[in-house]
Scaffold this motif. Structure first.
Motif, PDB file in Angstrom:
ATOM      1  N   GLU A  43      -1.883   6.140  11.015  1.00 44.05           N
ATOM      2  CA  GLU A  43      -2.869   6.588  12.014  1.00 44.05           C
ATOM      3  C   GLU A  43      -3.370   5.411  12.848  1.00 44.05           C
ATOM      4  O   GLU A  43      -3.527   5.514  14.064  1.00 44.05           O
ATOM      5  CB  GLU A  43      -4.051   7.267  11.319  1.00 44.05           C
ATOM      6  CG  GLU A  43      -3.770   8.731  11.047  1.00 44.05           C
ATOM      7  CD  GLU A  43      -4.758   9.343  10.084  1.00 44.05           C
ATOM      8  OE1 GLU A  43      -5.771   8.681   9.749  1.00 44.05           O
ATOM      9  OE2 GLU A  43      -4.499  10.474   9.653  1.00 44.05           O
ATOM     10  N   ALA A  44      -3.618   4.278  12.187  1.00 44.20           N
ATOM     11  CA  ALA A  44      -4.110   3.091  12.913  1.00 44.20           C
ATOM     12  C   ALA A  44      -3.076   2.628  13.941  1.00 44.20           C
ATOM     13  O   ALA A  44      -3.419   2.279  15.075  1.00 44.20           O
ATOM     14  CB  ALA A  44      -4.423   1.977  11.916  1.00 44.20           C
ATOM     15  N   ILE A  45      -1.816   2.657  13.536  1.00 40.40           N
ATOM     16  CA  ILE A  45      -0.734   2.236  14.448  1.00 40.40           C
ATOM     17  C   ILE A  45      -0.684   3.179  15.658  1.00 40.40           C
ATOM     18  O   ILE A  45      -0.635   2.736  16.813  1.00 40.40           O
ATOM     19  CB  ILE A  45       0.626   2.216  13.724  1.00 40.40           C
ATOM     20  CG1 ILE A  45       0.650   1.124  12.661  1.00 40.40           C
ATOM     21  CG2 ILE A  45       1.771   2.015  14.716  1.00 40.40           C
ATOM     22  CD1 ILE A  45       1.851   1.173  11.719  1.00 40.40           C
ATOM     23  N   LYS A  46      -0.726   4.495  15.360  1.00 42.89           N
ATOM     24  CA  LYS A  46      -0.645   5.483  16.458  1.00 42.89           C
ATOM     25  C   LYS A  46      -1.804   5.305  17.430  1.00 42.89           C
ATOM     26  O   LYS A  46      -1.628   5.276  18.638  1.00 42.89           O
ATOM     27  CB  LYS A  46      -0.713   6.896  15.868  1.00 42.89           C
ATOM     28  CG  LYS A  46       0.583   7.422  15.325  1.00 42.89           C
ATOM     29  CD  LYS A  46       0.382   8.901  15.024  1.00 42.89           C
ATOM     30  CE  LYS A  46       1.469   9.478  14.196  1.00 42.89           C
ATOM     31  NZ  LYS A  46       1.085  10.736  13.562  1.00 42.89           N
ATOM     32  N   VAL A  68       0.833  -1.217   0.000  1.00 44.40           N
ATOM     33  CA  VAL A  68       0.000   0.000   0.000  1.00 44.40           C
ATOM     34  C   VAL A  68       0.866   1.265   0.000  1.00 44.40           C
ATOM     35  O   VAL A  68       0.359   2.375   0.163  1.00 44.40           O
ATOM     36  CB  VAL A  68      -0.982   0.030   1.199  1.00 44.40           C
ATOM     37  CG1 VAL A  68      -1.922  -1.155   1.162  1.00 44.40           C
ATOM     38  CG2 VAL A  68      -0.247   0.088   2.536  1.00 44.40           C
ATOM     39  N   GLY A  69       2.148   1.095  -0.207  1.00 45.97           N
ATOM     40  CA  GLY A  69       3.083   2.228  -0.208  1.00 45.97           C
ATOM     41  C   GLY A  69       3.663   2.416   1.182  1.00 45.97           C
ATOM     42  O   GLY A  69       3.083   1.974   2.185  1.00 45.97           O
ATOM     43  N   HIS A  70       4.825   3.087   1.214  1.00 48.37           N
ATOM     44  CA  HIS A  70       5.477   3.355   2.509  1.00 48.37           C
ATOM     45  C   HIS A  70       4.633   4.337   3.321  1.00 48.37           C
ATOM     46  O   HIS A  70       4.129   5.335   2.781  1.00 48.37           O
ATOM     47  CB  HIS A  70       6.845   4.007   2.298  1.00 48.37           C
ATOM     48  CG  HIS A  70       7.894   3.064   1.772  1.00 48.37           C
ATOM     49  ND1 HIS A  70       8.576   2.197   2.582  1.00 48.37           N
ATOM     50  CD2 HIS A  70       8.380   2.864   0.524  1.00 48.37           C
ATOM     51  CE1 HIS A  70       9.454   1.511   1.863  1.00 48.37           C
ATOM     52  NE2 HIS A  70       9.345   1.894   0.610  1.00 48.37           N
ATOM     53  N   CYS A  71       4.563   4.094   4.623  1.00 43.70           N
ATOM     54  CA  CYS A  71       3.955   5.031   5.579  1.00 43.70           C
ATOM     55  C   CYS A  71       2.599   5.557   5.106  1.00 43.70           C
ATOM     56  O   CYS A  71       2.347   6.780   5.134  1.00 43.70           O
ATOM     57  CB  CYS A  71       4.893   6.215   5.834  1.00 43.70           C
ATOM     58  SG  CYS A  71       6.387   5.742   6.688  1.00 43.70           S
ATOM     59  N   HIS A  72       1.738   4.665   4.636  1.00 37.54           N
ATOM     60  CA  HIS A  72       0.402   5.110   4.215  1.00 37.54           C
ATOM     61  C   HIS A  72      -0.284   5.777   5.410  1.00 37.54           C
ATOM     62  O   HIS A  72      -0.271   5.254   6.524  1.00 37.54           O
ATOM     63  CB  HIS A  72      -0.425   3.929   3.729  1.00 37.54           C
ATOM     64  CG  HIS A  72      -1.668   4.344   3.011  1.00 37.54           C
ATOM     65  ND1 HIS A  72      -2.748   4.894   3.665  1.00 37.54           N
ATOM     66  CD2 HIS A  72      -1.992   4.321   1.704  1.00 37.54           C
ATOM     67  CE1 HIS A  72      -3.688   5.182   2.788  1.00 37.54           C
ATOM     68  NE2 HIS A  72      -3.253   4.850   1.580  1.00 37.54           N
ATOM     69  N   PRO A  90      -1.751  -6.293  19.215  1.00 35.84           N
ATOM     70  CA  PRO A  90      -2.821  -5.384  18.785  1.00 35.84           C
ATOM     71  C   PRO A  90      -2.351  -4.260  17.860  1.00 35.84           C
ATOM     72  O   PRO A  90      -3.095  -3.858  16.962  1.00 35.84           O
ATOM     73  CB  PRO A  90      -3.341  -4.802  20.103  1.00 35.84           C
ATOM     74  CG  PRO A  90      -2.874  -5.705  21.174  1.00 35.84           C
ATOM     75  CD  PRO A  90      -1.666  -6.427  20.682  1.00 35.84           C
ATOM     76  N   ILE A  91      -1.150  -3.766  18.052  1.00 36.19           N
ATOM     77  CA  ILE A  91      -0.674  -2.667  17.182  1.00 36.19           C
ATOM     78  C   ILE A  91      -0.452  -3.192  15.760  1.00 36.19           C
ATOM     79  O   ILE A  91      -0.843  -2.570  14.773  1.00 36.19           O
ATOM     80  CB  ILE A  91       0.634  -2.052  17.733  1.00 36.19           C
ATOM     81  CG1 ILE A  91       0.394  -1.486  19.139  1.00 36.19           C
ATOM     82  CG2 ILE A  91       1.152  -0.964  16.802  1.00 36.19           C
ATOM     83  CD1 ILE A  91       1.648  -1.033  19.870  1.00 36.19           C
ATOM     84  N   LEU A 101      -5.363  -4.358   9.686  1.00 31.43           N
ATOM     85  CA  LEU A 101      -6.748  -3.970   9.360  1.00 31.43           C
ATOM     86  C   LEU A 101      -6.748  -2.787   8.390  1.00 31.43           C
ATOM     87  O   LEU A 101      -7.500  -2.756   7.413  1.00 31.43           O
ATOM     88  CB  LEU A 101      -7.493  -3.584  10.649  1.00 31.43           C
ATOM     89  CG  LEU A 101      -8.178  -4.727  11.403  1.00 31.43           C
ATOM     90  CD1 LEU A 101      -8.482  -4.311  12.837  1.00 31.43           C
ATOM     91  CD2 LEU A 101      -9.449  -5.191  10.707  1.00 31.43           C
ATOM     92  N   ALA A 102      -5.869  -1.822   8.664  1.00 34.00           N
ATOM     93  CA  ALA A 102      -5.808  -0.642   7.792  1.00 34.00           C
ATOM     94  C   ALA A 102      -5.311  -1.028   6.397  1.00 34.00           C
ATOM     95  O   ALA A 102      -5.812  -0.526   5.389  1.00 34.00           O
ATOM     96  CB  ALA A 102      -4.891   0.412   8.420  1.00 34.00           C
TER      97      ALA A 102
END
Ligand SMILES: Cc1ncc(COP(=O)(O)O)c(C=O)c1O
Length: 487
Positions: free
Chosen positions: A120-123, A111-115, A365-366, A372-373
């Motif tokens: 946001e999902a990780i944060k 999905v490309g680097h740092c999508h 979970p992270i 999921l994203a």
């Protein structure tokens, strides 16, 4: 300013469209140049690779010097890249050079680097709950993700999933399910296969002797048979006149002279051999293996670690042949670069009980939030369609290059998985390993990241977000480097 900054990739043209492109490239070049010198944070502005210091630059050299004394010398280290920032299809090194990434970190950043959505999902998840041990407790993301993932995989039957941390660990899980469920010992794998480096997965891997040297004994009971690598058929046959002798070998030789099929738990196969050289089998191969598994009550394990998550234009590569495996192993692109693996099987195959197989960090979970994203982005941005379109275009461009460059012996691929095999001579097919390695460094110097596979092949695995213009830039740099190497 390095001479490499002079836009040698922007070729003069006679027609208006090309002139316009040329002008746009110049504008992009100026923006990138400004960005690099002023340290702008926005990589989105990047429109083309930019080399401001011939790599490896001084800062990269310093890191490499320190690294040399510290990390395991077993790592390949294809090129002297010290990456510090990445976004979309771009990677920036520590000296400010910007590269177009056509390796995707070995088919990882589909999905490309740092999508943005993945980041946001990780944060969000990191701020909420960092770790729950999935072997002892339950988490919401794990259930949500299992529901979504299983629904997207082929096969109209109930499925179950085990989450791990890598491709090799997913393969280990598949080995154990096959053995546990069938109570049988043998496994069939393919010559040229890559399934990982842990001892079980390594015993199935046969890309080169150097990967296996001094590790004997590995897991016993693995029988390697030829893959349908028609460009270099081990039996010197020609497809399709061969009648798929490689399939016949399993039934007529292995099952009659070497192992009785009722002792074989299953077979593991990559739908396109990855590290072996991006080898695409002919249409009869995977359906033929499915038939052999059905006839002999063997479990078919698909290794989709490299081919999965839309890379070939389908969620799983097996779908191109309408073949439904019993077990699918996945990793690499699954969580956009965070460590994760998954082993999905028909529900009735996972009939083991507590403690038969588990781990500590699986389904963290992270990592699952990132996964999921990734699934959402794949679907929302229709990346599988883009992979098919842009990948197909690139494949055609490389096929056309064969007319001009004798070094190219074969071009093959599906979607954003394109393999180019180099030979010294098209008749003898002698491997052109040095030329392949030189080409990788020549493209690197010009700002394009690509990887090798097999003895003399290049693997191109751009992010699935790659646009036609970016594909053009990559192909042009590749050709420029090829011209240099061909001399
Ligand atoms: C097809 C395939 N299977 C398994 C693996 C092993 O994955 P990992 O390196 O995450 O252990 C790889 C890695 O390249 C792979 O390409």
């Amino acid at each position: 300013m390095s001479p490499l900054l002079v836009p040698s990739k922007v070729t003069c043209s006679a027609n208006a469209e090309q002139d316009l492109r040329r002008a746009l490239c110049w504008i992009g070049f100026l923006i990138v140049d400004l960005r690099c010198h002023r340290g702008l944070k926005q990589m989105k502005l990047v429109t083309r690779p930019t080399i401001i210091v011939e790599p490896p630059g001084p800062k990269a050299k310093e890191i490499m010097r320190r690294d040399e004394k510290l990390t395991s010398p077993s790592l390949t280290r294809t090129a002297p890249l010290v990456g510090v920032r990445a976004e979309g299809v771009w990677v920036e090194d520590i000296d400010g050079n910007v590269y177009l990434d056509f390796g995707s970190g070995i088919a990882v950043v589909n999905v490309g680097h740092c999508h943005k959505k993945v980041v946001e999902a990780i944060k969000r998840q990191a701020e909420t709950c960092d770790h729950i041990n999935s072997c002892d407790y339950f988490t919401v993301p794990q259930v949500q993700y299992a529901e979504k993932l299983l629904a997207m995989l082929p096969g109209d039957f109930p499925k179950r999933v085990f989450f791990g941390n890598s491709g090799a660990e997913a393969v280990e899980c598949a080995i154990k399910i096959a053995k546990w469920h069938s109570r049988k010992s043998y496994l069939i794998a393919f010559i040229g296969a890559f399934h990982g480096r842990t001892m079980g997965a390594l015993s199935l891997t046969s890309t080169s002797t150097s990967a296996r040297k001094f590790y004997f004994p590995m897991m016993p009971g693995v029988m390697h048979v030829p893959y349908a690598y028609c460009y270099r058929c081990l039996y010197k046959q020609n497809y399709p006149d061969c009648g798929m002798w490689c399939l016949g070998y399993i039934e007529d030789v292995v099952f009659k002279k070497l192992i009785s099929p009722d002792e074989v738990a299953g077979l593991i196969v990559e739908p396109i051999q990855g590290a072996g050289g991006y080898i695409v089998p002919p249409k009869e191969f995977l359906p033929g293996l499915r038939r052999i598994c059905d006839t002999n009550d063997m479990i078919m394990i698909a290794d989709e670690v490299q081919t999965g998550f839309g890379r070939t234009g389908r969620m799983t590569c097996f779908e191109h042949w309408n073949v439904i495996p019993d077990i699918i192993v996945m990793s690499k692109a699954i969580a956009g670069g965070l460590p994760m693996g998954a082993c999905v099987s028909k529900a009735d195959l996972m009939d083991w009980g507590p403690t038969s197989h588990e781990n500590t960090l699986g389904a963290n979970p992270i990592v699952v939030a990132a996964a999921l994203a990734v699934l959402d982005v794949l679907l929302e941005e229709r990346l599988m369609e883009n992979a098919e379109k842009v990948g197909g275009y690139m494949l055609k461009r490389f096929e056309e290059m064969m007319d001009q460059y004798d070094l190219i012996g074969d071009v093959r691929g599906k979607g954003m998985m394109v393999g180019i095999e180099f030979v010294k001579d098209r008749e003898t097919k002698e491997y052109a390993t040095e030329e392949r390695d030189d080409l990788i460094l020549e493209t690197f110097k010009r700002g394009l990241l690509i990887l090798g596979a097999g003895p003399s092949s290049i693997r191109l695995a751009p992010p699935l977000i790659t646009t036609m213009d970016q594909a053009d830039i990559g192909v042009r740099i590749f050709e420029e480097a090829l011209r240099t190497v061909s001399k």
